[in-house]
Design a protein around this motif. Structure first.
Motif, mmCIF file in Angstrom:
data_model
loop_
_atom_site.group_PDB
_atom_site.id
_atom_site.type_symbol
_atom_site.label_atom_id
_atom_site.label_comp_id
_atom_site.label_asym_id
_atom_site.label_seq_id
_atom_site.Cartn_x
_atom_site.Cartn_y
_atom_site.Cartn_z
ATOM 1 N N UNK A 1 10.153 76.004 63.480
ATOM 2 C CA UNK A 1 8.985 75.738 64.186
ATOM 3 C C UNK A 1 8.262 75.997 64.133
ATOM 4 N N UNK A 2 7.961 77.203 63.402
ATOM 5 C CA UNK A 2 6.754 78.468 63.199
ATOM 6 C C UNK A 2 6.443 78.965 64.545
ATOM 7 N N UNK A 3 7.560 79.695 65.622
ATOM 8 C CA UNK A 3 6.974 80.036 66.695
ATOM 9 C C UNK A 3 8.032 81.993 66.543
ATOM 10 N N UNK A 4 7.384 82.845 67.164
ATOM 11 C CA UNK A 4 8.111 84.260 67.552
ATOM 12 C C UNK A 4 7.017 84.476 68.984
ATOM 13 N N UNK A 5 8.691 84.910 69.598
ATOM 14 C CA UNK A 5 8.563 85.640 70.809
ATOM 15 C C UNK A 5 7.338 85.017 72.232
ATOM 16 N N UNK A 6 6.754 84.117 71.601
ATOM 17 C CA UNK A 6 5.622 83.053 72.822
ATOM 18 C C UNK A 6 6.156 81.779 72.239
ATOM 19 N N UNK A 7 6.509 80.649 72.608
ATOM 20 C CA UNK A 7 5.751 79.288 72.857
ATOM 21 C C UNK A 7 5.698 78.219 73.271
ATOM 22 N N UNK A 8 5.348 77.170 73.354
ATOM 23 C CA UNK A 8 5.251 76.561 74.580
ATOM 24 C C UNK A 8 5.018 74.853 74.206
ATOM 25 N N UNK B 1 16.874 88.334 71.338
ATOM 26 C CA UNK B 1 17.445 88.674 73.252
ATOM 27 C C UNK B 1 17.553 87.445 73.822
ATOM 28 N N UNK B 2 16.461 86.387 73.354
ATOM 29 C CA UNK B 2 16.422 85.279 74.294
ATOM 30 C C UNK B 2 14.961 85.399 75.148
ATOM 31 N N UNK B 3 15.259 84.628 75.969
ATOM 32 C CA UNK B 3 13.851 84.367 76.874
ATOM 33 C C UNK B 3 13.894 85.467 78.413
ATOM 34 N N UNK B 4 12.834 85.917 78.379
ATOM 35 C CA UNK B 4 11.841 87.257 79.302
ATOM 36 C C UNK B 4 11.505 86.404 80.432
ATOM 37 N N UNK B 5 11.340 85.258 80.432
ATOM 38 C CA UNK B 5 9.840 84.825 80.960
ATOM 39 C C UNK B 5 9.803 83.965 80.874
ATOM 40 N N UNK B 6 8.996 82.141 82.489
ATOM 41 C CA UNK B 6 8.509 81.265 81.624
ATOM 42 C C UNK B 6 7.252 80.659 82.647
ATOM 43 N N UNK C 1 1.209 72.917 80.139
ATOM 44 C CA UNK C 1 1.913 73.637 79.263
ATOM 45 C C UNK C 1 3.265 73.895 80.108
ATOM 46 N N UNK C 2 4.502 73.682 79.798
ATOM 47 C CA UNK C 2 5.524 74.843 79.965
ATOM 48 C C UNK C 2 5.645 75.824 78.397
ATOM 49 N N UNK C 3 5.565 77.569 78.922
ATOM 50 C CA UNK C 3 5.744 78.540 78.192
ATOM 51 C C UNK C 3 6.432 79.690 78.529
ATOM 52 N N UNK C 4 6.838 79.903 77.647
ATOM 53 C CA UNK C 4 8.075 80.938 77.211
ATOM 54 C C UNK C 4 8.226 82.322 76.803
#
Length: 199
Positions: free
Chosen positions: A85-92, A62-67, A73-76
């Motif tokens: 990149x081994x990221x899922x549902x949250x990344x920085x 669905x994409x990004x719900x919040x940053x 750091x920037x969190x998504x």
């Protein structure tokens, strides 16, 4: 400024930081510039944000719900995945590259996703369909201190948590739950956290 969408996506929200407007959601183009669900406007033009990698395609993305900006750091957070990149549902973004938040890939479980994030008392609080039974440290809510995840007062219990607001001395949490903490304090859809215990 024309916007085209992917996976029936749209704009989920906005955030202002350092006099720039960040837009996030499920789009792939904004202002005729290719983006991946995250863009920023400096008052004159659109640009992508630190070359955020594309997400794995699929109906569940669905994409990004919040940053949020925390710990330098920037969190998504949202419902997304990138296996390269081994990221899922949250990344920085740590100033160099996009990384998992804590042990990769980030959130665990087949239907986990992040609804909201909020900075409170120097911690980054995250809520959503986050399940302790799937291997996460908390249920519906977790706190990130910049190095590791922490459970928040025995977690929340019910279906899920959806929204956060830091106001005054407290952090307010809303969602679809009925109890808070290990002592199962009645908290029907709304709970208040003071940094030490649920109210």
């Amino acid at each position: 400024m024309p916007i085209s969408f992917k996976n029936n996506g749209n704009v989920h929200g906005f955030k202002e930081y350092n006099n720039e407007l960040y837009v996030f959601g499920g789009f792939d183009t904004i202002g005729n510039v290719a983006m991946n669900s995250l863009a920023k406007w400096d008052g004159n033009q659109w640009s992508n944000v630190y070359n955020l990698p594309n997400f794995t395609s699929g109906n569940s993305i669905q994409g990004i719900n919040e940053i949020e900006f925390a710990h330098g750091n920037l969190y998504i957070g949202g419902n997304f995945e990138n296996t390269t990149h081994n990221i899922r549902d949250i990344a920085m973004y740590d100033g160099t590259s996009w990384k998992s938040v804590g042990p990769a890939p980030g959130m665990y479980g087949g239907i986990n996703y992040v609804h909201d994030m909020e900075v409170y008392q120097c911690g980054l609080y995250v809520v959503g369909s986050i399940y302790k039974s799937a291997g996460n440290v908390g249920n519906f809510i977790q706190r990130w201190d910049g190095n590791q995840w922490h459970e928040v007062g025995g977690s929340l219990w019910g279906t899920q948590a959806r929204c956060l607001l830091a106001h005054g001395e407290y952090l307010y949490v809303g969602g679809e739950f009925g109890w808070a903490g290990e002592d199962t304090i009645p908290a029907y859809s709304l709970a208040r956290w003071d940094g030490n215990q649920w109210c």
